[in-house]
Each structure stands twice: as structure tokens, then as C-alpha cells.
Design a protein around this motif. Sequence first.
Motif, PDB file in Angstrom:
ATOM      1  N   ILE B  54      68.526  -5.445 -76.378  1.00  0.00           N
ATOM      2  CA  ILE B  54      67.730  -6.668 -76.349  1.00  0.00           C
ATOM      3  C   ILE B  54      66.314  -6.329 -75.908  1.00  0.00           C
ATOM      4  CG2 ILE B  54      67.452  -8.829 -75.063  1.00  0.00           C
ATOM      5  CD1 ILE B  54      70.500  -9.097 -75.190  1.00  0.00           C
ATOM      6  N   GLN B  60      64.344  -4.164 -67.328  1.00  0.00           N
ATOM      7  CA  GLN B  60      65.061  -5.336 -67.820  1.00  0.00           C
ATOM      8  C   GLN B  60      66.454  -4.975 -68.340  1.00  0.00           C
ATOM      9  OE1 GLN B  60      63.525  -8.415 -67.868  1.00  0.00           O
ATOM     10  NE2 GLN B  60      61.647  -7.584 -67.022  1.00  0.00           N
ATOM     11  N   GLY B 135      59.558 -14.117 -61.805  1.00  0.00           N
ATOM     12  CA  GLY B 135      59.824 -14.288 -63.229  1.00  0.00           C
ATOM     13  C   GLY B 135      59.952 -12.989 -64.008  1.00  0.00           C
ATOM     14  N   PRO B 138      64.217 -11.485 -62.234  1.00  0.00           N
ATOM     15  CA  PRO B 138      64.829 -12.276 -61.161  1.00  0.00           C
ATOM     16  C   PRO B 138      66.211 -11.755 -60.736  1.00  0.00           C
ATOM     17  CG  PRO B 138      64.640 -13.564 -63.190  1.00  0.00           C
ATOM     18  CD  PRO B 138      63.872 -12.305 -63.393  1.00  0.00           C
ATOM     19  N   ALA B 139      66.988 -11.247 -61.702  1.00  0.00           N
ATOM     20  CA  ALA B 139      68.331 -10.792 -61.358  1.00  0.00           C
ATOM     21  C   ALA B 139      68.275  -9.583 -60.420  1.00  0.00           C
ATOM     22  CB  ALA B 139      69.105 -10.444 -62.616  1.00  0.00           C
ATOM     23  N   ARG B 141      65.803  -8.790 -58.388  1.00  0.00           N
ATOM     24  CA  ARG B 141      65.290  -9.233 -57.107  1.00  0.00           C
ATOM     25  C   ARG B 141      66.388  -9.891 -56.293  1.00  0.00           C
ATOM     26  NH1 ARG B 141      60.002 -12.885 -56.248  1.00  0.00           N
ATOM     27  NH2 ARG B 141      60.020 -12.388 -54.044  1.00  0.00           N
ATOM     28  N   GLY B 142      67.238 -10.631 -56.978  1.00  0.00           N
ATOM     29  CA  GLY B 142      68.266 -11.382 -56.274  1.00  0.00           C
ATOM     30  C   GLY B 142      69.474 -10.541 -55.895  1.00  0.00           C
ATOM     31  N   VAL B 143      69.691  -9.403 -56.562  1.00  0.00           N
ATOM     32  CA  VAL B 143      70.901  -8.624 -56.301  1.00  0.00           C
ATOM     33  C   VAL B 143      70.566  -7.228 -55.765  1.00  0.00           C
ATOM     34  CG1 VAL B 143      73.046  -7.770 -57.278  1.00  0.00           C
ATOM     35  CG2 VAL B 143      72.121  -9.949 -58.045  1.00  0.00           C
ATOM     36  N   ASN B 194      53.911  -6.847 -74.939  1.00  0.00           N
ATOM     37  CA  ASN B 194      55.179  -7.503 -74.646  1.00  0.00           C
ATOM     38  C   ASN B 194      55.936  -6.659 -73.632  1.00  0.00           C
ATOM     39  OD1 ASN B 194      55.201  -9.864 -76.316  1.00  0.00           O
ATOM     40  ND2 ASN B 194      55.305  -8.484 -78.059  1.00  0.00           N
ATOM     41  N   LYS B 196      58.000  -7.255 -71.230  1.00  0.00           N
ATOM     42  CA  LYS B 196      59.425  -7.476 -70.994  1.00  0.00           C
ATOM     43  C   LYS B 196      60.288  -6.948 -72.130  1.00  0.00           C
ATOM     44  CE  LYS B 196      59.663 -11.460 -67.938  1.00  0.00           C
ATOM     45  NZ  LYS B 196      60.367 -12.731 -67.831  1.00  0.00           N
TER      46      LYS B 196
END
Lengths: 308, 550
Positions: B54, B60, B135, B138-139, B141-143, B194, B196
Motif C-alpha cells: 500500500i 508507514q 497525523g 498515529p499507530a 505513536r500510539g503503540v 507524496n 506517506k
Amino acid sequence: MTLVRAVARRLATAAVVLWAAATAAYLALLLAPGSTVDSIIGDGADTPEIRAQIIAEWHLDRPEIVQYATYLLRAAQGDLGRSYQLQRPVSDVIGAQLLPTLKLALAAVAIAVVIAVVVAVVTAGRRPWLRRASSTTELVLVSTPTFLIGLILLNIFSFRLGLFPVSGDRDLSALVLPAITLALPIGSLLAQVLRDGIERALDEPFVVTARARGVRETAVLARHALRHALLPAVTLTGWLFGVLIGGTVIIEQVFGRPGIGQVTLLAVSTKDMPVVLAVVVLSAAVYVALSTAADLAYLLIDPRLRRS
Amino acid sequence: MLPFSRTPRLAAAAAALALALTACSGGGTGDTADSAGQPVAGGALTWGIETEPITFNPHQYAQAKARLLVWNSFEALLTHDADGGFVPWLATGYQVSPDGLVYTVKLRTDVTFHDGEKFDAAAVKANFDQLLQPGYAPALRGVQLRNLGSVTVTVTDPATVTITLTAPDVLILDFLASPQGAQISPKSLREAKNLKAGGPDVVGTGPFVLDRYTPGQEVHYRKYPAYHWAPANAGHQGAAYLDEVTYRFLKESSVRVGALTSGQVQVIEGVPATDQDLVKTTPQLALNKSLNSGSAYSYYFNTGHAPFDDVRVRRAFRDAVDVDAVLQAVYRGTATRAWSVIGPTSPLYDKRFEGSYGNNAANADKLLDEAGWSGRDAEGFRTRDGKRLTVRVVQSAPYVRDRRDILAQAVQAAVKQSAGIDLKVSIVDQGTATAAIAANEFEIFDNSRADTDAGAALNLLLFSTGAINRTNYKDPELDGLLAAGQATGDPAKRVSVYSDIQRLTVADQALLLPLYAPADQIGAARTIGGIGFEPTAGVPGSAYNIWIGK
């Protein structure tokens, strides 16, 4: 003046059709199960903070009607937004994939038309066994799943005989197998419709007249009867377009080709709203263009319509 | 019968050397390169791969199947060795403070990004800064980075970075060795169109440069000639052998195999069970297999409501399945049975559970009778108070792989026949799947994770607040064990902690039915040498070691 008005009416209709398609797709996606945030998170980690960030980044906290209006306004200006999944502008995602699909579709239609006309003219009103054999083959081809036809062709002509490459869109040789795969069911159905039309026309009095004038049988078929049989075939344009779109999805998958089909498949299964909406609007635009072309084709084929 | 253009020439003398060179490639099994001879520089290779990524931005990264691409053009500070330890890569070493909070990482000073930017401490900090941008990821950063306090560059020494944590977290090392921790050139971070999505304008320091990407068709890499900073366990040093490598996206497994047998591609990954014999028995081809790390593919029971809130029903479901027979039917002997929540190749795997449960219809009957599911309806399914014993598994179609849909049907037949359990299998679009999960309208959740450290997988799956804790099992003791596993860097201590975790979840609570250990397969022409799998992860490695023999 009337021509200008006709064109204007046509364009207005097209705009309404596009708006309706975009709105229907928007509603369908909105009502589909699962929230947009879930779709963006996908298989990834999921915490309240992550959700909050995604909602903020994509402005998903605005009322749905505002999101819809923003979407329409932007789309009208040619800005289709960013793909949730691929994180790139939708115009990039789709733009690069248009040409390969267009090539495939056009090649398939060309092959299908040649197959249909040749088969119909050769078998219409001839020896019953030939007609039956042809009709059975067509039925088998129409009802065989496209991917199976593709795999069989690949197996024989690519894997065993090595005549064509399996994947990609590098040169013309890579287009042959996928185009034939897509053309076979379409051509078969068109052939059936054409043959029925021709056979009906052959019973008309004008054919008797033509034969009486000493016109050769092949010429009777090709010049007189075929023309009559074309109208119902043209009516199939809409159906044809649907088959093409559905077919390219599978064919691009099987043959490892770039194209809209793959993008659409991924977008639909991951609820990538901006991409799905763009594909729907694009399809509607092509459909409008094709049906306009079909209207014009009626005028060309049937002189009676020109007078009224 | 197969139109094969190349006749392999056996180079028996060189074979032993070739094997020695590829032996360091880790958990893989197979007979790679016994005719590929000694490494040769040059040539262009074509691979058929199953999954189109992807994104090409390593930060990412979320698809295990994309790892073999990531490491061609990007590199991390550390890498794994075969035992799950860490080896310096773009770093030269690291030190951990006694309280486990401060990691001081020394960096190589001779590394240049593909765009000419220098790799130094400022570049590492730029990467961390980017990862913390709202942004962006986020995943992560959160895990993985939830305990990250700050990253500082020592001004006097451009080759030292200090990573300070807010709580001890040994998984930070796994992050530094993961694709998400890979280093992107600061110039790309600033200027890429681009960022990301990645692509040719997002560059790293790896042995290959991604120079062409045709979506839906292929991605092309060329050799980075200046490359000379491979980690010590890479298999060789200096630039890559291949001049070019093209990965074609061939999603249909039969098409991948056909492309390989007809010589249109020289290597494929993802060889389906039905074709593994064909590849093995074709004289010009070799099959290599490797088990993945992380968690085993398992059915997790939702303990949040009936019937799996009763441990007897959970045990009964496990005993109702003859997993070996089911795997044999679906995978024809190519799958490796799993017995625990942790995959069998992980250093944290506990062998005690092998053979400790399952294939015991009599016991399943007894347990279900005890739990009150003693009635039978007209179709032979068990009932309690007139309600049928129905359990639902909802699979999201985009994530179904390895014929897991067929596997579910086989389990469905097994539990129906041996215990009268009604397993309802739905394959749906992702939106419907996430909606069902959110509404708690499922009894079984299927999952496997390919994390290099099984601890990372278990944190997500088993922690009370775990991001994919869909067992809804919340237990302070289990949370305490998981936290202890994350806080200690002592390997022996970790083994004992994770052994306790497995006892609690597999033996005592029967929270899951482990099914099989996911594996990767590579089919290749015998002329191709250096095929290998990543140590610890067990997934196909990059093209760095691969050469085309004569």
C-alpha cells in the motif's frame, strides 16, 4: 439553434446523471457498515488517540451534510481528494491507471466486434449443424467465468507455448491474451444477438428483392441484413460497458496488469471513499458519453430516424 | 514438459561454499542454490510477488509481505540475529542505562543516503521528529513509541543519539530494528511529494535504489554502487550482486507458479500448498520454506458474552477439533501445527503445550453437558434453554490469506460433527467486519501477527487495553506479566515470564485455539543463489545476497 439547444440539454442531462451517481455512491458508502475511521485504521493498531488523530486529519468530525457538500464542491473543481488507503491524491491514483484499462477495453471491444460480425455473418441462416455448433460454443463462452478463460489461455499460450508474457503492460504482446479473454464472452453474446437479427432480416421482403436482383448471398448478409441487425446490438452498449468494467477487474488481477480494476477492487473492499466515489463518477461519465455515442450511431445506422 | 530455457550446470565443488555463504540466512529450510555456484556480480532478476504494498514509506509499513521490498532500499539502526538478539546496522552499538530509560546509540559515520545526504545523528532525530508529527504515523505513536520521551542529538558528537523513555520498554530495540524504524533521508522527509505513499522520491541508505514504480504492475530497483555498510550478519559485504531487480505483482497464485515454471520470472514467493510438490519435483526449481515469527494463527474466543464466557465451552471447542486432520485436508501436509499463542520459532515459545489438548470429542461432549448445552435440535446442534450453540467468526475479505476461508469451513465441519457446535463463518468487506467487532457481535476472532518479537504481538492481543484484544479477557495478573515481559531486557527472565503468560492463556484459560504457524515459501530457479529469509522474522529477505549463477 436547435442543435445548440440539443447539445445543451444533453450536457445538462449529463451533469444531472453525474451528480446523481456521485450522490448515490456517497449515500451507499455512508450507509455501508463500518465507520470511516475503522476503514482507515484497517488491520492496524487501534486506540482512542489514534482515532482522534485520524478524525482530525480527515475532518471526519464535521456533519455529514457538510462533508458531502465539501466533496461535491471540490469534485466540481476537479479536486477528487486524497485516498484514505494509499495516502495520495485520488487524481494520481486513478490517472496513472486509466490508460492501461482504456487500452485493454478498446482492444477487447475491437476483437469482440470482429469476432461477432464474422461469426454471425458466417453462421446466420446456414447449415443447421454449423449454427448449432457456433451457438453452443458461444453459450459456453458467455457462461464461463472470465478468470477461468484467462487462466486457460495463460496456461496454454504463456506457460506452455511461451508465446505471450504473463504480466504487465510493457508492450503489445502483453495485451493480446487479456484482450482476447475479455473479448470472448462479449463477442459471443454480440454474435448471438447479431445472428438473430440477421436471420429475422433475411425473412423480410427487401431481402427477397435483393436476391431477385441477383445480389450474391454474402453481400445480402453483409450489406443488407447486417445493417438491420446492428440496432439491437448497439442497444447493448450499456450492458457491454458493465461487462467491460467488471471484466477488467478480474483480468487485471489474473494477468498482473495495471489498471482501474485493481484500484477499484482495493478501494471497495477497504471502503476507501474518495477513490470509490471517483471511480463511480468516472464510470458514469463514460456511460453518458457512450450512450450519447449510441444515440448518434442509431442515426447513422437507421436513416428513418434522421427524418423524424 | 515444461519449457525451460536454462539448463542448470551442477558445480558440485562450489556447492558447499555456496551453502556456507547462505547458511546465515536463518530459520529457512530448503535446498537453495546447490547448483548456483559461487556468487557472481551482475545481472537482472525478476521476482513474482503476491502483495503490492500500500505504501513504500517504511515508517508507514504495515504489511508483513512488504518486508522483502523495504530492506532493499532502507535500513534501520539495528537488525536481528538468528536468536532474536540485536546486531548493529546503521548504528555501531548502543548502551542502556541501568534504569532502562536511556538508550545511547552510536552511529556509523560512513553512510550516505541515495540522494547524497549524509547519515548522522541529526538525520536520526529528523526521522523521530517526523514519526511524532500529528497525523503522520498515529499507530506507531500510539503503540511502539508510546513510551518515547525525547530524542536528543549530542552536539559535540554528530554520531551519537540519546533516546529517553518515560517507562522501561525493551521493545524499543525491536522498533529500532523494524521497518518503521528505518531511516529516510531528511531531504525526502522535507521535500517528497507524496511522503506517506513513498516511491522513487523517498530514499534510504539500502543496497538498492527504488527507481521505478508502476502501480498494479511492478517495482524496479537498481544497485546502489557506493553501498558498503552491511551489518555483520548480512551474508556478505560491499555492494549487492545484482545490478537490477524487478518485482512483479502477480496476485493469482497459479499465475505466479506458471510464470516461474515457464521461466518468465526466476523467483516467486507465496507458493500455495497445492503447487509446492510441483515446484519441489521440477528439477530446475527449488522450494525454500520458513516459519514466521510472532503469534501463531489462532481462533481467539470472545469471553465477553455467552457461550465463551464459560471456560468449559472454550475447552470443548478446542477438544472438538482434530487440528492435524483439518490442516492435512486444507494444506496437504504443508502447514506446521501450532500449539501456543506464540509461534514455534520464537525463543519465547513454550513446548509444554504440545499434545496437551485437542481431538477429544468425548471430553468436548462431557464439558458441554456440564456447561448446560445438553439439548439437541432437529439438525443435531446443541441447545441450552432452547437456544442453539452458535458461534460466529467474521473474516474481513481483504485480509483473508493462506486459504483461511477454507480452513474455517473445515473447522466448521469438525465442530459440528464431533460436538454439535454451530460455527457460522462470514467473509465480508472490511467495513462490515469492523462493524461486527465494534458491536461485539462475534464469538471468534482469527488472527496471526508477524512481529519479530512475539511480545509485541501479545501486547496488542492480550493486554486488557490491547488494541486488538478481542477476547475481552481482562485480568490484572496477565497485564502484570505482559508488563514485566516488556520491562526486562534479560533473555532468561523474559522466557520465564512469557512461559507464564502461555500457561495462563493457553492451558488455564483456554483463550484460544492455536491452528498453524504461518510460513513463507520461495520458489526459485536453481541457478539463483543466495535466497534466504530474515533471521527471527522468518519472512523472505531482501535481494542483497541474491546472485544469478551460470
